[in-house]
Design a protein around this motif. Sequence first.
Motif, PDB file in Angstrom:
ATOM      1  N   UNK A   1      -6.601  14.360   4.926  1.00  0.00           N
ATOM      2  CA  UNK A   1      -5.070  14.273   5.460  1.00  0.00           C
ATOM      3  C   UNK A   1      -4.343  12.846   5.037  1.00  0.00           C
ATOM      4  N   UNK A   2      -3.104  13.366   4.526  1.00  0.00           N
ATOM      5  CA  UNK A   2      -2.348  12.569   4.013  1.00  0.00           C
ATOM      6  C   UNK A   2      -1.005  12.141   5.225  1.00  0.00           C
ATOM      7  N   UNK A   3      -0.909  10.657   5.377  1.00  0.00           N
ATOM      8  CA  UNK A   3      -0.043  10.271   6.298  1.00  0.00           C
ATOM      9  C   UNK A   3       0.928   9.328   5.804  1.00  0.00           C
ATOM     10  N   UNK A   4       2.265   9.286   6.426  1.00  0.00           N
ATOM     11  CA  UNK A   4       3.312   8.251   6.005  1.00  0.00           C
ATOM     12  C   UNK A   4       4.009   7.971   7.216  1.00  0.00           C
ATOM     13  N   UNK A   5       4.293   6.710   7.232  1.00  0.00           N
ATOM     14  CA  UNK A   5       4.849   6.061   8.694  1.00  0.00           C
ATOM     15  C   UNK A   5       5.898   4.996   7.937  1.00  0.00           C
TER      16      UNK A   5
ATOM     17  N   UNK B   1       6.139   8.818  12.286  1.00  0.00           N
ATOM     18  CA  UNK B   1       5.240   8.737  11.044  1.00  0.00           C
ATOM     19  C   UNK B   1       4.788  10.772  11.136  1.00  0.00           C
ATOM     20  N   UNK B   2       4.311  11.063  10.023  1.00  0.00           N
ATOM     21  CA  UNK B   2       4.109  12.297   9.687  1.00  0.00           C
ATOM     22  C   UNK B   2       2.681  12.412   9.091  1.00  0.00           C
ATOM     23  N   UNK B   3       1.712  13.360   9.460  1.00  0.00           N
ATOM     24  CA  UNK B   3       0.539  13.580   8.999  1.00  0.00           C
ATOM     25  C   UNK B   3       0.261  15.207   8.508  1.00  0.00           C
TER      26      UNK B   3
ATOM     27  N   UNK C   1       6.027   9.679  17.076  1.00  0.00           N
ATOM     28  CA  UNK C   1       6.986   8.377  17.162  1.00  0.00           C
ATOM     29  C   UNK C   1       6.442   7.523  18.027  1.00  0.00           C
ATOM     30  N   UNK C   2       6.526   6.144  17.765  1.00  0.00           N
ATOM     31  CA  UNK C   2       6.191   4.845  18.574  1.00  0.00           C
ATOM     32  C   UNK C   2       7.151   4.201  18.790  1.00  0.00           C
TER      33      UNK C   2
END
Length: 298
Positions: free
Chosen positions: A74-78, A88-90, A118-119
């Motif tokens: 799993x690749x994630x970016x925030x 963020x997106x995973x 979203x946080x």
Amino acid sequence: MNLRLACRVLLLFVAIPVAQACAVCACGDPTLTSMGAEQPFAGRKRVAVEASSRSDAIGEPGVNQIRLRDDALTASAAMSPADRWQVALSIPVGRRTVEDVSLARTTVWSPGDVTARGRWVGWRGTGRGSSLVGVGTGLRLPTAPVARGPSGEALPMSAQLGAGHLTGILGVWGFRSRGAWAMYGSAEGWAPGRVWTRDGFESVPGLSGRSTVAAQWQPRTRLALRGSLEGRLDRVATLDGAPEPDTGGGVVFTRADLVVSPVTDLVVQAGVSVPTVQALKGYHVEGPSVALGVTRDF
């Protein structure tokens, strides 16, 4: 004396950009955090990659049981556009191996469902340590393609790497740190909808509640030990309005993680998760899982 003073002033100006570039300095908290538990501040950017493996068994042993093994990357970016916001997106890619009672195996390689989150920090405490309380929201998108057999027929839901339904996520979270100790907790509700449903995914997942409580001890600047409890409570899935067997119920996982920061702004996390309470309906047994992740701040 003048030369010494000039050197001190020069060092001060040289050190300022370094401090601003460091995520620990920018948020004012040295706690090592994994993706999704960090403090947002304006301009913070993070990327992460996690490899994981888990097992599962569904159905009556010797009758209709299937055994699953999931291996995923799993690749994630925030990023945080402001001090109180983070988006963020995973994107997962995985391999699922399905073995039935005849020992026949089906292996599926496929992208999974993309999740956007979203946080928002609703309250940030003052004084010693860090205290934050906020709200989180998100959408799990049915982006995973339908896995099909040699003749083109859609494989059973057990072989699919996606849920096939748009799912809304809403919850609350909190973070507290002081000295070498830190606590994190969250509670979320997951609600599948019918606004966007992929063909081939006839089974509809039920409502789901998920929670996490984690405690971390960080005896060194670059080393931490973390223990957590992760719970999940699911309603029974349905197929054409009828309840799906061997779905729904609750499970609690106990997880232990080693968290290391070999260099500034890089966090490596290795963890093992074991189901310690299983109250799942029908014949359904969750297995242990392992994970290894790397997170980088920019």
